[in-house]
Scaffold this motif. Structure first.
Motif, PDB file in Angstrom:
ATOM      1  N   GLY A 161       0.673  -0.688  -0.020  1.00  0.00           N
ATOM      2  CA  GLY A 161       0.090   0.151   0.244  1.00  0.00           C
ATOM      3  C   GLY A 161       1.077   1.385   0.207  1.00  0.00           C
ATOM      4  O   GLY A 161       0.181   2.370  -0.222  1.00  0.00           O
ATOM      5  N   ASP A 163       2.263   3.023  -2.349  1.00  0.00           N
ATOM      6  CA  ASP A 163       2.205   3.528  -3.230  1.00  0.00           C
ATOM      7  C   ASP A 163       1.125   3.899  -3.506  1.00  0.00           C
ATOM      8  O   ASP A 163       1.157   5.272  -4.122  1.00  0.00           O
ATOM      9  CB  ASP A 163       2.011   2.883  -5.071  1.00  0.00           C
ATOM     10  CG  ASP A 163       3.777   1.728  -4.684  1.00  0.00           C
ATOM     11  OD1 ASP A 163       4.704   2.799  -4.644  1.00  0.00           O
ATOM     12  OD2 ASP A 163       3.886   1.035  -5.249  1.00  0.00           O
ATOM     13  N   SER A 164       0.108   3.340  -2.615  1.00  0.00           N
ATOM     14  CA  SER A 164      -1.538   4.119  -2.646  1.00  0.00           C
ATOM     15  C   SER A 164      -1.815   5.858  -2.394  1.00  0.00           C
ATOM     16  O   SER A 164      -2.697   5.996  -1.852  1.00  0.00           O
ATOM     17  CB  SER A 164      -2.639   3.206  -2.635  1.00  0.00           C
ATOM     18  OG  SER A 164      -2.253   2.647  -1.201  1.00  0.00           O
ATOM     19  N   LYS A 166      -1.968   8.503  -0.313  1.00  0.00           N
ATOM     20  CA  LYS A 166      -2.183  10.025  -0.782  1.00  0.00           C
ATOM     21  C   LYS A 166      -1.269  11.086  -0.156  1.00  0.00           C
ATOM     22  O   LYS A 166      -1.615  12.038  -0.603  1.00  0.00           O
ATOM     23  CB  LYS A 166      -4.096  10.116  -0.974  1.00  0.00           C
ATOM     24  CG  LYS A 166      -4.200   9.054  -0.844  1.00  0.00           C
ATOM     25  CD  LYS A 166      -4.568   9.393  -2.709  1.00  0.00           C
ATOM     26  CE  LYS A 166      -5.211   8.183  -3.906  1.00  0.00           C
ATOM     27  NZ  LYS A 166      -4.994   7.584  -5.014  1.00  0.00           N
ATOM     28  N   GLU A 325       0.143  -2.984   7.022  1.00  0.00           N
ATOM     29  CA  GLU A 325      -0.076  -2.461   5.172  1.00  0.00           C
ATOM     30  C   GLU A 325      -0.421  -0.619   5.355  1.00  0.00           C
ATOM     31  O   GLU A 325      -0.149  -0.421   6.659  1.00  0.00           O
ATOM     32  CB  GLU A 325      -1.989  -2.846   5.059  1.00  0.00           C
ATOM     33  CG  GLU A 325      -3.021  -2.618   5.887  1.00  0.00           C
ATOM     34  CD  GLU A 325      -4.261  -2.240   4.870  1.00  0.00           C
ATOM     35  OE1 GLU A 325      -3.994  -2.949   3.193  1.00  0.00           O
ATOM     36  OE2 GLU A 325      -5.190  -2.939   5.885  1.00  0.00           O
ATOM     37  N   ARG A 327      -2.502   2.340   3.823  1.00  0.00           N
ATOM     38  CA  ARG A 327      -3.748   2.853   3.618  1.00  0.00           C
ATOM     39  C   ARG A 327      -2.965   4.677   2.874  1.00  0.00           C
ATOM     40  O   ARG A 327      -2.368   4.855   3.101  1.00  0.00           O
ATOM     41  CB  ARG A 327      -5.300   2.550   4.405  1.00  0.00           C
ATOM     42  CG  ARG A 327      -5.283   1.356   4.437  1.00  0.00           C
ATOM     43  CD  ARG A 327      -6.694   1.105   5.920  1.00  0.00           C
ATOM     44  NE  ARG A 327      -6.590  -0.696   5.901  1.00  0.00           N
ATOM     45  CZ  ARG A 327      -7.463  -0.719   6.537  1.00  0.00           C
ATOM     46  NH1 ARG A 327      -8.262   0.335   7.579  1.00  0.00           N
ATOM     47  NH2 ARG A 327      -7.389  -2.300   7.092  1.00  0.00           N
ATOM     48  N   GLU A 328      -4.380   4.976   2.333  1.00  0.00           N
ATOM     49  CA  GLU A 328      -4.037   6.329   1.731  1.00  0.00           C
ATOM     50  C   GLU A 328      -4.437   7.398   2.131  1.00  0.00           C
ATOM     51  O   GLU A 328      -3.520   8.205   1.817  1.00  0.00           O
ATOM     52  CB  GLU A 328      -5.890   6.240   0.714  1.00  0.00           C
ATOM     53  CG  GLU A 328      -5.831   5.624  -0.197  1.00  0.00           C
ATOM     54  CD  GLU A 328      -6.870   6.168  -0.958  1.00  0.00           C
ATOM     55  OE1 GLU A 328      -8.031   6.856  -1.352  1.00  0.00           O
ATOM     56  OE2 GLU A 328      -7.577   5.080  -2.429  1.00  0.00           O
TER      57      GLU A 328
END
Length: 526
Positions: A161, A163-164, A166, A325, A327-328
Motif C-alpha cells: 500500500g 504506493d497508494s 495520498k 499495510e 492505506r490512502e
C-alpha cells in the motif's frame, strides 16, 4: 553557507581517452583526484552523476543531519580545517569543507557533471576500459576507479500500500524542504542513523509523530562542545596543535576496536548505555522498547543527546508492532490498529550490498568475468580495493573496508595510496595491466571471514553490515593501523603483470612452432 557552483552546463563533453576515470565526486573520488594530481598524474576525469560535488553530504540535508565522527578527524589529513565550529559538524559545514577543498586543489576542471556511469568493459587486447554513461557518452581509460560509495541508493521498504498513500512520502536522503511539517500528522518508519537525528528536530513542529520501530539501536551521548574563537585561532596559527588534536581523536576512536573483538568488554559499555536510556526516558514501558536485545556494537552505534528525550513529548508515539499495510491516509499495524497520517518519512537507510545498487550496472572484466556473476555469493575483493578478473579496476570503500569505530577518511586515504602504488608498479614493470591472483583473493577473504568469528558482529543480530545469509561483507575486522600497514606497499607476487606485446609474441611463437611441427610431419614425396 558557501554557494554551490553548478558547472554541469559547461562540462558535458568527454574526451575519447584518459589515463584514469574516477566515478563519483564525493570524499573518495575527490581524494583520488587530488592525490593523482599531487603525484604528477594529471590525465584523469571524475564522472559525477549529479550537478555538484559532495556525495552523501550533498544529498543528505534533512533536519539535524550531522556526522557521527569528530570533525577534525572526518576530513583529509592533507587538508586540515581549523574552522570547524564544533566536535561533530552538521551536513552543511561538511559540504562547505568539500566545496572549499575542491576549489583549493583546483579539481573542477577534472570533473564532468551530469554523467551517470551505467556500463563498463575491459578489453584484454588493448588493456583499456570502455566506460559508458546513461546519456550515451563513452570514454576509454587504462585505469578505472569506482568511488561512488555505498550510501547513495535509498532503501525503499516493500510495504503493501505504500504506493497508494495520498499524502506526502519522502526518504530522509531526499528531504523535501518545501513541504511544511508544521501541524501535520507524521509517521516515521525506521529508527536508524538518520531518524535518530531528524526525529528530535521535527517532533516539536508536528501535531502527531508516530515512530515505527522494527528494532531499537544503541544510542550513546554526543559531545556537543563547540570550538571557540581562541581555539580556532590557535589551530590557524599553530597547525601542529590542530594535528595533535586530530591525533588524540584518532587514538581515542581506535581504542573502541577492542570491545568489538572481545564482546565481554562490550558489556560494561552496554550497562552504561542502558543507564543512559533510563535517565533520559521517563516512561518505563517506552525505555524498555528502546532497549536493544543484542550486544552493543553488533549494529551501528548511534550518538545523540536529543533522541531519547523526544519520546517524553506528549505528541510522540513509539510503535513496535510492525506495519501490516499502508492505506490512502493511514497506516495499519499488525495488531490491526489504524493511525491516520498526512506524511510518511522513510528513515530506512540505503542499499549497501553492491549486488543491489550495482544490479543495473554492467561491469565486465576479463573473458568470463562479470561483476554480478562473480559476486553471486557476495561481494569480495583483495584488500577491499581490487577484484580478481577485473584488471586495472579499483574500488574505494569496497568490500570489508567500512568501519564501526573510526573515520572512513583514514581508510580512503590508505586505499588511494595503494592505488597510486599499483599504477606506479604497472609503469615500472612496463606492462599494460595487472590482475590479482584468485587464490590470493580467496585466501585473503577466508582470513577476513575467519577474523569475524567471536566478534560483536557475529553475536546474533542482523544488520546492514551483513548479507541475507549472515556474511559480513562490509566491515574491516581489525584496527585501521593494520589496514594502512597492509596497503603501504604492493606485494607484486600476489598479482599477474600482463604485457600485451609479450602475449602477442608468445602467441606468434607458439603458432610458428606449430607450423614447424606440421612441416616436419609431412610425408616425403617419392
Amino acid at each position: 553557507m558557501t554557494e554551490q557552483k553548478n558547472t554541469a552546463g559547461n562540462s558535458q563533453t568527454l574526451p575519447a581517452h584518459t589515463e584514469v576515470v574516477i566515478v563519483g565526486a564525493g570524499f573518495g573520488g575527490l581524494c583520488m583526484g587530488i592525490q593523482l594530481k599531487e603525484a604528477g598524474i594529471n590525465d584523469f576525469i571524475i564522472l559525477e552523476k549529479a550537478d555538484e560535488v559532495g556525495g552523501t553530504w550533498r544529498d543528505n540535508t534533512y533536519p539535524g543531519c550531522a556526522c557521527d565522527v569528530q570533525s577534525h578527524l572526518y576530513s583529509y589529513s592533507f587538508a586540515g580545517n581549523p574552522e570547524w565550529s564544533k566536535r561533530y559538524a552538521s551536513w552543511h559545514e561538511i559540504q562547505d569543507y568539500i566545496l572549499k577543498t575542491t576549489d583549493d586543489y583546483q579539481m573542477r576542471p577534472f570533473i564532468r557533471f551530469g554523467h551517470e556511469v551505467n556500463r563498463s568493459q575491459f578489453d584484454s587486447k588493448t588493456g583499456l576500459w570502455t566506460i559508458g554513461t546513461k546519456g550515451g557518452a563513452e570514454i576509454r581509460a587504462r585505469y578505472f576507479v569506482l568511488a561512488s560509495g555505498p550510501l547513495h541508493h535509498p532503501a525503499i521498504p516493500d510495504i503493501p500500500g505504500l504506493d497508494s498513500f495520498k499524502g506526502k512520502v519522502m526518504h530522509s536522503a531526499r528531504w523535501d524542504h518545501g513541504y511544511d511539517l508544521n501541524g501535520k500528522r507524521v509517521a516515521s518508519i525506521g529508527t536508524g542513523g538518520s531518524a535518530v537525528q531528524y526525529l528530535p528536530e521535527i517532533a516539536p513542529q508536528v501535531q502527531q509523530l508516530d515512530v515505527y520501530q522494527r528494532s531499537p539501536a544503541w544510542v550513546i551521548p554526543r559531545d556537543e562542545r563547540r570550538y571557540g574563537e581562541i581555539r580556532k585561532a590557535l589551530f590557524r596559527t599553530f597547525p601542529s596543535l590542530r594535528k595533535l588534536h586530530r591525533a588524540r581523536l584518532y587514538i581515542t576512536n581506535e581504542m573502541r576496536v577492542w570491545p568489538i573483538f572481545h564482546p565481554r568488554l562490550a558489556t560494561a559499555l552496554q550497562s552504561l548505555a542502558k543507564l543512559f536510556i533510563r535517565m533520559k526516558v521517563k516512561d518505563p514501558v517506552v525505555w524498555k522498547k528502546l532497549t536493544p536485545d543484542y550486544t552493543i556494537g553488533c549494529k551501528r552505534i548511534l550518538i545523540s543527546n536529543k533522541y531519547y528525550p523526544t519520546f517524553n513529548l506528549s505528541n510522540v508515539n513509539l510503535i513496535t508492532d510492525g506495519i501490516q499495510e499502508i492505506r490512502e491516509q493511514s497506516i495499519v499495524d499488525r495488531n490491526g490498529v489504524e493511525r491516520p497520517c498526512d506524511a510518511i518519512i522513510l528513515g530506512t537507510g540505503f542499499i549497501v550490498d553492491p549486488r543491489g545498487f550495482m544490479k543495473h550496472f554492467t561491469l565486465d572484466g576479463l573473458p568470463g568475468h562479470s561483476i554480478m556473476k562473480d559476486w553471486a555469493d557476495g561481494a569480495e575483493g583483495y584488500l577491499g580495493t581490487v577484484v580478481s578478473g577485473f584488471p586495472n579496476l579499483f574500488q574505494l570503500v569496497g568490500p570489508n573496508t567500512a568501519l564501526g569505530h573510526n573515520s572512513i577518511i583514514f581508510m580512503i586515504e590508505a586505499q588511494v595510496n595503494y592505488i597510486i602504488q599499483c599504477i606506479r608498479k604497472v609503469q615500472e614493470k612496463g606492462v599494460d595491466y595487472f590482475n590479482v591472483k584468485i587464490e590470493e583473493q580467496n585466501k585473503y577473504n577466508a582470513e577476513i571471514q575467519g577474523r569475524m568469528k567471536n566478534t560483536v558482529w557475529t553475536s546474533g543480530c542482523k544488520s546492514w553490515y551483513q548479507q541475507d545469509n549472515g556474511k559480513n561483507f562490509t566491515i574491516w575486522p581489525s584496527s585501521t593501523l593494520e589496514y594502512r600497514a597492509r596497503t603501504k606497499k604492493v606485494f607484486a607476487p600476489h598479482f599477474d603483470w600482463i604485457s600485451i606485446a609479450d602475449q602477442k609474441t608468445e602467441v606468434a611463437d607458439k603458432a610458428e612452432k606449430s607450423v614447424g611441427k606440421e612441416k616436419k610431419s609431412e610425408p616425403v614425396s617419392a
